[in-house]
Motif scaffolding. Structure first.
Motif, PDB file in Angstrom:
ATOM      1  N   LYS A 119       0.822  -1.220   0.000  1.00 13.43           N
ATOM      2  CA  LYS A 119       0.000   0.000   0.000  1.00 13.43           C
ATOM      3  C   LYS A 119       0.854   1.269   0.000  1.00 13.43           C
ATOM      4  O   LYS A 119       0.578   2.220  -0.731  1.00 13.43           O
ATOM      5  N   ALA A 120       1.914   1.277   0.843  1.00 13.62           N
ATOM      6  CA  ALA A 120       2.767   2.477   0.898  1.00 13.62           C
ATOM      7  C   ALA A 120       3.438   2.728  -0.443  1.00 13.62           C
ATOM      8  O   ALA A 120       3.605   3.882  -0.863  1.00 13.62           O
ATOM      9  N   VAL A 121       3.819   1.655  -1.146  1.00 13.13           N
ATOM     10  CA  VAL A 121       4.469   1.789  -2.450  1.00 13.13           C
ATOM     11  C   VAL A 121       3.499   2.371  -3.477  1.00 13.13           C
ATOM     12  O   VAL A 121       3.823   3.314  -4.208  1.00 13.13           O
ATOM     13  N   VAL A 122       2.277   1.800  -3.516  1.00 13.71           N
ATOM     14  CA  VAL A 122       1.262   2.284  -4.460  1.00 13.71           C
ATOM     15  C   VAL A 122       0.925   3.750  -4.182  1.00 13.71           C
ATOM     16  O   VAL A 122       0.817   4.571  -5.101  1.00 13.71           O
ATOM     17  N   ASP A 123       0.774   4.091  -2.894  1.00 11.30           N
ATOM     18  CA  ASP A 123       0.442   5.477  -2.531  1.00 11.30           C
ATOM     19  C   ASP A 123       1.546   6.433  -2.961  1.00 11.30           C
ATOM     20  O   ASP A 123       1.268   7.548  -3.424  1.00 11.30           O
ATOM     21  N   TYR A 124       2.813   6.006  -2.815  1.00 13.84           N
ATOM     22  CA  TYR A 124       3.924   6.882  -3.198  1.00 13.84           C
ATOM     23  C   TYR A 124       3.918   7.130  -4.707  1.00 13.84           C
ATOM     24  O   TYR A 124       4.075   8.273  -5.160  1.00 13.84           O
ATOM     25  N   ILE A 125       3.736   6.066  -5.486  1.00 12.04           N
ATOM     26  CA  ILE A 125       3.730   6.210  -6.951  1.00 12.04           C
ATOM     27  C   ILE A 125       2.571   7.106  -7.389  1.00 12.04           C
ATOM     28  O   ILE A 125       2.725   8.000  -8.231  1.00 12.04           O
ATOM     29  N   ASP A 126       1.376   6.878  -6.789  1.00 12.95           N
ATOM     30  CA  ASP A 126       0.220   7.720  -7.115  1.00 12.95           C
ATOM     31  C   ASP A 126       0.452   9.172  -6.712  1.00 12.95           C
ATOM     32  O   ASP A 126       0.003  10.097  -7.397  1.00 12.95           O
ATOM     33  N   ALA A 127       1.166   9.376  -5.603  1.00 14.63           N
ATOM     34  CA  ALA A 127       1.448  10.748  -5.150  1.00 14.63           C
ATOM     35  C   ALA A 127       2.314  11.487  -6.160  1.00 14.63           C
ATOM     36  O   ALA A 127       2.121  12.685  -6.409  1.00 14.63           O
ATOM     37  N   GLN A 128       3.287  10.778  -6.759  1.00  8.27           N
ATOM     38  CA  GLN A 128       4.139  11.421  -7.769  1.00  8.27           C
ATOM     39  C   GLN A 128       3.334  11.727  -9.039  1.00  8.27           C
ATOM     40  O   GLN A 128       3.509  12.789  -9.648  1.00  8.27           O
ATOM     41  N   PHE A 129       2.451  10.799  -9.431  1.00  8.15           N
ATOM     42  CA  PHE A 129       1.574  11.063 -10.568  1.00  8.15           C
ATOM     43  C   PHE A 129       0.679  12.271 -10.292  1.00  8.15           C
ATOM     44  O   PHE A 129       0.466  13.136 -11.152  1.00  8.15           O
ATOM     45  N   GLU A 130       0.136  12.329  -9.076  1.00 12.89           N
ATOM     46  CA  GLU A 130      -0.764  13.427  -8.701  1.00 12.89           C
ATOM     47  C   GLU A 130      -0.030  14.762  -8.714  1.00 12.89           C
ATOM     48  O   GLU A 130      -0.566  15.777  -9.180  1.00 12.89           O
ATOM     49  N   ALA A 131       1.222  14.765  -8.216  1.00 13.72           N
ATOM     50  CA  ALA A 131       2.008  16.005  -8.211  1.00 13.72           C
ATOM     51  C   ALA A 131       2.244  16.495  -9.642  1.00 13.72           C
ATOM     52  O   ALA A 131       2.133  17.697  -9.928  1.00 13.72           O
ATOM     53  N   HIS A 132       2.574  15.561 -10.550  1.00 13.75           N
ATOM     54  CA  HIS A 132       2.792  15.949 -11.951  1.00 13.75           C
ATOM     55  C   HIS A 132       1.492  16.441 -12.584  1.00 13.75           C
ATOM     56  O   HIS A 132       1.499  17.417 -13.358  1.00 13.75           O
ATOM     57  N   LEU A 133       0.376  15.779 -12.266  1.00 11.98           N
ATOM     58  CA  LEU A 133      -0.915  16.184 -12.817  1.00 11.98           C
ATOM     59  C   LEU A 133      -1.287  17.589 -12.350  1.00 11.98           C
ATOM     60  O   LEU A 133      -1.754  18.424 -13.139  1.00 11.98           O
ATOM     61  N   GLN A 134      -1.072  17.874 -11.054  1.00  5.43           N
ATOM     62  CA  GLN A 134      -1.398  19.196 -10.536  1.00  5.43           C
ATOM     63  C   GLN A 134      -0.523  20.269 -11.181  1.00  5.43           C
ATOM     64  O   GLN A 134      -0.992  21.372 -11.466  1.00  5.43           O
ATOM     65  N   GLU A 135       0.752  19.941 -11.411  1.00 10.17           N
ATOM     66  CA  GLU A 135       1.634  20.900 -12.084  1.00 10.17           C
ATOM     67  C   GLU A 135       1.175  21.117 -13.524  1.00 10.17           C
ATOM     68  O   GLU A 135       1.193  22.243 -14.037  1.00 10.17           O
ATOM     69  N   GLU A 136       0.746  20.049 -14.172  1.00  8.74           N
ATOM     70  CA  GLU A 136       0.299  20.134 -15.560  1.00  8.74           C
ATOM     71  C   GLU A 136      -0.985  20.951 -15.675  1.00  8.74           C
ATOM     72  O   GLU A 136      -1.204  21.644 -16.663  1.00  8.74           O
ATOM     73  N   ASN A 285      17.687   1.243 -22.938  1.00 11.28           N
ATOM     74  CA  ASN A 285      16.240   1.479 -22.834  1.00 11.28           C
ATOM     75  C   ASN A 285      15.836   2.510 -21.787  1.00 11.28           C
ATOM     76  O   ASN A 285      14.669   2.577 -21.407  1.00 11.28           O
ATOM     77  N   MET A 286      16.759   3.330 -21.316  1.00  7.91           N
ATOM     78  CA  MET A 286      16.401   4.334 -20.310  1.00  7.91           C
ATOM     79  C   MET A 286      15.350   5.308 -20.852  1.00  7.91           C
ATOM     80  O   MET A 286      14.345   5.608 -20.187  1.00  7.91           O
ATOM     81  N   GLU A 287      15.547   5.809 -22.066  1.00 10.58           N
ATOM     82  CA  GLU A 287      14.591   6.764 -22.639  1.00 10.58           C
ATOM     83  C   GLU A 287      13.250   6.100 -22.916  1.00 10.58           C
ATOM     84  O   GLU A 287      12.194   6.719 -22.741  1.00 10.58           O
ATOM     85  N   ASP A 288      13.250   4.833 -23.314  1.00  7.32           N
ATOM     86  CA  ASP A 288      11.990   4.133 -23.555  1.00  7.32           C
ATOM     87  C   ASP A 288      11.188   4.007 -22.269  1.00  7.32           C
ATOM     88  O   ASP A 288       9.968   4.157 -22.271  1.00  7.32           O
ATOM     89  N   MET A 289      11.860   3.738 -21.155  1.00  6.36           N
ATOM     90  CA  MET A 289      11.148   3.628 -19.879  1.00  6.36           C
ATOM     91  C   MET A 289      10.592   4.980 -19.443  1.00  6.36           C
ATOM     92  O   MET A 289       9.490   5.059 -18.889  1.00  6.36           O
ATOM     93  N   ARG A 290      11.337   6.056 -19.698  1.00  5.04           N
ATOM     94  CA  ARG A 290      10.824   7.384 -19.386  1.00  5.04           C
ATOM     95  C   ARG A 290       9.593   7.690 -20.239  1.00  5.04           C
ATOM     96  O   ARG A 290       8.591   8.222 -19.756  1.00  5.04           O
ATOM     97  N   GLU A 291       9.659   7.302 -21.521  1.00 10.23           N
ATOM     98  CA  GLU A 291       8.528   7.544 -22.419  1.00 10.23           C
ATOM     99  C   GLU A 291       7.323   6.683 -22.034  1.00 10.23           C
ATOM    100  O   GLU A 291       6.187   7.165 -22.005  1.00 10.23           O
ATOM    101  N   LYS A 292       7.554   5.396 -21.721  1.00 13.93           N
ATOM    102  CA  LYS A 292       6.465   4.504 -21.332  1.00 13.93           C
ATOM    103  C   LYS A 292       5.773   5.015 -20.060  1.00 13.93           C
ATOM    104  O   LYS A 292       4.549   4.938 -19.915  1.00 13.93           O
ATOM    105  N   THR A 293       6.581   5.517 -19.120  1.00 13.85           N
ATOM    106  CA  THR A 293       5.999   6.057 -17.886  1.00 13.85           C
ATOM    107  C   THR A 293       5.049   7.201 -18.196  1.00 13.85           C
ATOM    108  O   THR A 293       3.959   7.284 -17.614  1.00 13.85           O
ATOM    109  N   HIS A 294       5.454   8.071 -19.140  1.00 11.38           N
ATOM    110  CA  HIS A 294       4.624   9.237 -19.441  1.00 11.38           C
ATOM    111  C   HIS A 294       3.422   8.880 -20.317  1.00 11.38           C
ATOM    112  O   HIS A 294       2.306   9.318 -20.031  1.00 11.38           O
ATOM    113  N   THR A 295       3.639   8.082 -21.355  1.00  9.36           N
ATOM    114  CA  THR A 295       2.577   7.841 -22.332  1.00  9.36           C
ATOM    115  C   THR A 295       1.630   6.720 -21.946  1.00  9.36           C
ATOM    116  O   THR A 295       0.508   6.669 -22.457  1.00  9.36           O
ATOM    117  N   ARG A 296       2.044   5.833 -21.053  1.00 12.73           N
ATOM    118  CA  ARG A 296       1.174   4.713 -20.687  1.00 12.73           C
ATOM    119  C   ARG A 296       0.693   4.821 -19.235  1.00 12.73           C
ATOM    120  O   ARG A 296      -0.490   5.020 -18.970  1.00 12.73           O
TER     121      ARG A 296
END
Length: 614
Positions: A119-136, A285-296
Motif C-alpha cells: 500500500k505504501a508503495v502504491v500510494d507513493y507512486i500515485d502521489a508522484q503522478f498526482e504532483a505531476h498532474l497538478q503541475e500540468e 532502454n532508459m529513454e523508452d522507460m521514461r517515455e512509457k511512464t509518461h505515455t502509458r
C-alpha cells in the motif's frame, strides 16, 4: 473558439497536407542536432524504485550500477510499517547531466502481517503522478524546469529461495504492473547454482504469467535495438550480484565478491546478469522507460483521475466534447441543481403557506358559522319577541278601538483573421492536451513557431539582402528554439489566460498554492453555499410570512370575537328592552281591563236606573 470549429480547422489542415520535393538543401535536417543540444543543455531525469526485503543488497546494487557510492545507511528489521526513502543525486558523464532519484522501500516484508505491505508503495507512486498532474493543470506552469519525480523503473528484488515467488511478491507486482515499469531481479544470485537458477527463472516467469502480472518488456519495434532487446527479454528475470569491493586479477582491478572457495566477478557475464541489466536499464532502454511512464502509466492515471473529477472526452451520445464544454456542463448542472432546489423550496413554501391559509380559512369559516348561528338565533329571538309585542299591541289596539274610537468599410480589422487563426491553433492544442485519452506524441502540432513579417519592397539578391543569414538563423540554427518558445512562452500565455477565463487559479486569496482539484472543489462548495444561503433565506421568509399571516388571522379573529361580543350585548339589550315593553304592555293591558270592567259595571248600573224610572 468552439471545439467543433477547432476540429474543422484540424481536418481542413490535414486534407491540405501535401508532400513536396525540395529544389535544394534547406537545412532543417539539423533539427535532431538542435534537439540533442537542447536536451544536453537541460539535462535528464531518471527515477528508480527498489522494492525488496531488507538485506537483499538493493543499496549495493545501486552503487554498482552507477559506479559510485550513494552513502546509504543500513535499514533495521524492526520497523512497524513500510516507509519510502527517496534521495536525489546530480550525476554527470562527459557533458551529459543526469538527475537521478533512488527510492528505497525501507522495512518491506519485515512485518508479521504483510497484507498491506504494497500500500505504501502504491500510494507513493500515485502521489508522484498526482504532483505531476497538478503541475500540468496549473494556470502558470513550468513543465520544462519542473523536477519530474515519477518512477520510471521499478527493480523488484526476488529472494533467491529457488522455490518460486512468495505471495507478497505476486500481490505487490500485480498492484504495480499498471503504474510502473517492473523489472524483476533475482538478488544475491551467487547463492544459487546455475542449474537451479535456470529452473528458478522459468518458474518465476510461469507464476507471473499464471497470475496475470505484466512486467516490462524491452521494446523490439526499433530496428537498431530489436535484436538485442529480443534476446534480453528471454533472460528476464536477471540474476545479479552487487559488490562495492575490488580485487586484482592480472593487471586489472575488477569489482567482485571474494569467498573462501573463490570469487564472483560482477561484470563477468558467465557469473551473473549484471552487465545485461546495466545494458538494458541504462545504456539501451532508459529513454523508452521514461517515455512509457509518461505515455502509458501516467496517462492511465491521469485518465482515471479526470474521470473521477467528472471530466470526459465524449458526451452521452458518444460525440466529442471539449474540456471547457465539460466544465461548463458541470457548472450548468450545479446551477440547475441550485435552481431546482430553489424551485422545490419555493413550491414547498407555497404549499405550506396554502396549507396554513386553508387551515386559517377553515377556522375563519367555523367562526363565521358560529357568528351566523348567533345572528340567526338573535334574529329568531327578535322575531319571536316582535311577534309577542305585535300580538299584545293588536289585542290592546282592538280593545282601544272598541272602547275609545278615534284616538301612529475600412482596414481597421485587417489583423483580426491572423490573430483568430493563431488563437485557433493554440485552442486546438489546448483541447488535445486537456483530453482524458490524449495522444500528444502522434498529434500534429499546428501552432505557429515563427512569423516572417515582410516589408515591401522585397529584394531576393543575396548580395543585396540578408536572405542567407535569415535561412541560417530560422532553419539551420534556431528552429528548435522557436518551437520551444512557441510552446513555453506564447502557448503557455494563451493557456494561462484561457484557464483564468474559465475560473481556475494557482493561488487562493491568501496567495497560497492551490491545486486544480481544490479550485474545482472550491467552486462547487461556493455553489452549495449559495444554495444553502438561498434555502435559509427562503426558510426565514416562510417563517416571517407565516407569522404575519397568523398575526393577521388572529387580528381578524379578535375582530370577529369583538363583533360577536357586541352582538351578544346588543341581543341582550334588545331582549331586555322587549321584556320591559312586554311587561309595560301587560301592565297597561291589566289596567285597561280593570278600567273596562269598571266602565262596564257603571254602564250596567245606569241602564238599570233608567229602566226603573220608566
Amino acid at each position: 473558439m468552439a471545439s467543433a470549429e477547432v476540429c474543422a480547422v484540424g481536418k481542413m489542415l490535414e486534407n491540405q497536407l501535401r508532400t513536396l520535393k525540395l529544389a535544394g538543401h534547406v537545412g532543417f535536417d539539423s533539427l535532431p542536432d538542435q534537439l540533442v543540444n537542447k536536451s544536453v543543455q537541460n539535462g535528464f531525469a531518471f527515477n528508480i524504485m527498489c522494492i525488496g526485503e531488507t538485506g537483499l543488497g538493493k543499496s549495493t546494487l545501486m552503487d554498482t550500477l552507477f559506479n559510485t557510492n550513494f552513502e546509504s545507511s543500513p535499514s533495521p528489521h524492526s520497523l512497524p510499517n513500510v516507509k519510502l526513502k527517496s534521495n536525489t543525486y546530480e550525476l554527470q558523464e562527459s557533458n551529459v547531466k543526469l538527475k537521478l532519484t533512488i527510492c528505497d522501500t525501507v522495512g518491506y516484508g519485515d512485518q508479521i502481517n504483510k497484507d498491506d505491505s504494497f500500500k505504501a508503495v502504491v500510494d507513493y507512486i500515485d502521489a508522484q503522478f498526482e504532483a505531476h498532474l497538478q503541475e500540468e493543470l496549473k494556470i502558470k506552469r513550468s513543465l520544462p524546469t519542473y523536477h519530474d519525480t515519477r518512477i520510471h523503473a521499478c527493480l523488484y528484488f526476488i529472494c533467491p529461495t529457488g522455490h518460486g515467488l512468495k505471495s507478497i511478491d505476486l500481490v505487490c507486482m500485480k498492484k504495480l504492473d499498471t503504474k510502473v515499469n517492473i523489472i524483476p531481479i533475482i538478488a544475491k544470485a551467487d547463492s544459487v547454482s546455475k542449474a537451479e537458477l535456470q529452473k528458478f527463472k522459468a518458474k518465476i516467469i510461469d507464476e507471473l504469467h499464471a497470475n496475470g502480472v505484466h512486467i516490462y518488456q524491452f521494446p523490439t519495434d526499433d530496428e537498431s535495438v530489436s535484436e538485442v532487446n529480443t534476446a534480453m527479454n528471454a533472460h528476464v528475470p536477471f540474476a545479479v550480484v552487487g559488490s562495492t569491493d575490488f580485487i586484482r586479477i592480472g593487471n586489472k582491478q575488477i569489482r567482485a565478491r571474494q569467498y573462501i572457495w573463490g570469487s564472483v566477478q560482477v561484470e563477468n557475464e558467465s557469473h551473473c546478469d549484471f552487465v545485461k541489466l546495466r545494458e538494458m536499464l541504462i545504456r539501451t532502454n532508459m529513454e523508452d522507460m521514461r517515455e512509457k511512464t509518461h505515455t502509458r502509466h501516467y496517462e492511465l492515471y491521469r485518465q482515471k483521475r479526470l474521470e473521477q473529477m467528472g471530466f470526459t472526452d465524449v458526451d452521452s451520445d458518444n460525440k466529442p466534447v471539449s474540456f471547457q464544454q465539460t466544465f461548463e456542463a458541470k457548472r450548468s448542472n450545479h446551477l440547475a441543481e441550485l435552481q431546482q432546489k430553489e424551485d422545490e423550496m419555493r413550491q414547498m413554501f407555497v404549499v405550506r403557506v396554502k396549507e396554513k391559509e386553508a387551515e386559517l380559512k377553515e377556522n375563519e369559516k367555523e367562526l363565521h358559522a358560529k357568528f351566523d348561528k348567533l345572528k340567526k338565533d338573535n334574529a329568531e329571538d327578535k322575531r319571536k319577541l316582535e311577534e309577542s309585542r305585535k300580538k299584545l299591541e293588536e289585542e290592546f289596539l282592538t280593545i282601544c278601538d272598541t272602547v275609545g274610537y278615534g284616538d301612529q468599410i475600412n482596414k481597421d480589422d485587417s489583423f483580426k483573421a491572423v490573430v483568430d487563426y493563431i488563437d485557433a491553433q493554440f485552442e486546438a492544442h489546448l483541447q488535445e492536451e486537456l483530453k482524458i485519452k490524449r495522444s500528444l506524441p502522434t498529434y500534429h502540432d499546428t501552432r505557429i513557431h515563427a512569423c516572417l513579417y515582410f516589408i515591401c519592397p522585397t529584394v531576393e539578391n543575396e548580395s543585396h539582402c540578408d536572405f542567407v543569414k535569415l535561412r541560417e538563423m530560422l532553419i539551420r540554427t534556431n528552429m528548435e528554439d522557436m518551437r520551444e518558445k512557441t510552446h513555453t512562452r506564447h502557448y503557455e500565455l494563451y493557456r494561462q489566460k484561457r484557464l483564468e477565463q474559465m475560473g481556475f487559479t494557482d493561488v487562493d486569496s491568501d496567495n497560497k498554492p492551490v491545486s486544480f482539484q481544490q479550485t474545482f472543489e472550491a467552486k462547487r462548495s461556493n455553489h452549495l453555499a449559495e444554495l444553502q444561503q438561498k434555502e435559509d433565506e427562503m426558510r426565514q421568509m416562510f417563517v416571517v410570512r407565516v407569522k404575519e399571516k397568523e398575526a393577521e388571522l388572529k387580528e381578524n379573529e379578535k375582530e370577529l370575537h369583538a363583533k360577536f361580543d357586541k352582538l351578544k350585548k346588543d341581543n341582550a339589550e334588545d331582549k331586555r328592552k322587549l321584556e320591559e315593553s312586554r311587561k309595560k304592555l301587560e301592565e297597561e293591558f291589566v289596567e285597561f281591563s280593570r278600567r273596562k270592567a269598571q266602565l262596564t259595571a257603571s254602564h250596567h248600573t245606569l241602564t238599570l236606573g233608567k229602566s226603573k224610572k220608566k
